[in-house]
Design a protein around this motif. Structure first.
Motif, short mmCIF file in Angstrom:
data_model
loop_
_atom_site.label_atom_id
_atom_site.label_comp_id
_atom_site.label_asym_id
_atom_site.label_seq_id
_atom_site.Cartn_x
_atom_site.Cartn_y
_atom_site.Cartn_z
N ASP A 19 13.65 -14.95 6.64
CA ASP A 19 13.31 -15.78 5.48
C ASP A 19 11.80 -15.89 5.32
O ASP A 19 11.04 -15.15 5.94
N PHE A 20 11.37 -16.80 4.48
CA PHE A 20 9.94 -16.98 4.21
C PHE A 20 9.17 -17.24 5.50
O PHE A 20 8.11 -16.65 5.75
N LYS A 64 7.36 -7.97 2.02
CA LYS A 64 8.61 -8.66 2.31
C LYS A 64 8.46 -10.17 2.13
O LYS A 64 9.40 -10.85 1.68
N LEU A 65 7.29 -10.68 2.49
CA LEU A 65 7.02 -12.11 2.27
C LEU A 65 7.02 -12.42 0.78
O LEU A 65 7.62 -13.42 0.33
N LEU A 66 6.39 -11.57 0.00
CA LEU A 66 6.35 -11.75 -1.45
C LEU A 66 7.75 -11.74 -2.04
O LEU A 66 8.10 -12.54 -2.93
N ASP A 93 11.67 -14.35 -4.66
CA ASP A 93 12.70 -13.98 -5.63
C ASP A 93 14.09 -14.02 -5.03
O ASP A 93 15.07 -13.64 -5.66
N ASP A 94 14.18 -14.49 -3.77
CA ASP A 94 15.47 -14.57 -3.08
C ASP A 94 15.92 -16.02 -3.04
O ASP A 94 15.42 -16.82 -2.28
N ASP A 117 -0.41 -15.84 -7.50
CA ASP A 117 0.27 -16.20 -8.75
C ASP A 117 1.58 -16.96 -8.46
O ASP A 117 1.93 -17.90 -9.17
N LYS A 118 2.29 -16.51 -7.42
CA LYS A 118 3.55 -17.19 -7.05
C LYS A 118 3.28 -18.63 -6.64
O LYS A 118 4.04 -19.54 -6.95
#
Length: 215
Positions: free
Chosen positions: A126-127, A162-164, A168-169, A210-211
């Protein structure tokens, strides 16, 4: 007295539980010992304790197989605690490229293991997982022959992507991590990578920024 004594007491209780015929350890039992080792590691970045932590994770996996009790399998939280302990040591070994590479490779091996077990309902990177992995690879500093031989640059970039993707998950813990904590993590990662001139890194870090602004 103090923290080491607490760890020894937890170890003693855990040993008694493992040896008792009528008491079956649970994931929570293992987590209590993981937390005890991690707290002692935080106090002085004891590499011997991170080895104990990694061994405990493997012990959970072995016990789950021998007892056929899937409830003993390490879950995402267990893996993340182990990754966190490894990163605690990484942050205390700056300027030692050999140690930094060893730690990053250990962290990568754990994440690879998690990714291979994604069919399990207990384990999903996960994050937190990928932010810790990025932090581990960031410690491999400099453009030396040794760092190039481990492909540290590309490993860091892959972990960043993968972190980015975690944003979106909808099933991962990005939705549950405190916004301030999450943004502080991202800022520290961006700060650590600000000297990377690779356009690919620049693009991913801009996307992360941006996220942060839109979450």
């Amino acid at each position: 007295s103090g923290e080491p004594d607490v760890v020894r007491k937890v170890e003693s209780l855990f040993k008694e539980m493992m040896e008792a015929e009528q008491i079956q350890p649970t994931r929570r039992s293992f987590m209590a010992l993981l937390l005890a080792y991690r707290s002692e590691t935080n106090g002085g970045a004891h590499s011997s304790n991170t080895e104990k932590i990694e061994q405990l994770l493997e012990r959970m996996r072995d016990l789950s197989r021998t007892t056929e009790d899937r409830n003993l399998l390490p879950d995402t939280a267990c893996y993340n605690y182990v990754l966190g302990a490894i990163c605690d040591v990484a942050s205390s070994t700056q300027d030692d490229t050999v140690v930094a590479i060893s730690i990053a490779e250990r962290a990568q091996a754990l994440v690879n293991q998690m990714e291979q077990e994604e069919e399990s309902r207990w384990v999903k990177p996960d994050f937190t997982t990928y932010s810790l992995l990025v932090k581990a690879w960031i410690q491999v500093r400099g453009d030396t022959e040794l760092s190039r031989s481990t492909n540290a640059h590309n490993m860091t970039y892959t972990a960043l992507v993968k972190l980015l993707n975690q944003f979106d998950d909808n099933d991962d813990d990005t939705q549950h991590v405190d916004t301030v904590t999450r943004n502080d993590l991202i800022r520290s990662i961006i700060e650590s990578l600000k000297d990377r001139s690779d356009p690919a890194f620049t693009k991913v870090m801009k996307q992360l920024t941006d996220k942060m602004k839109t979450q």
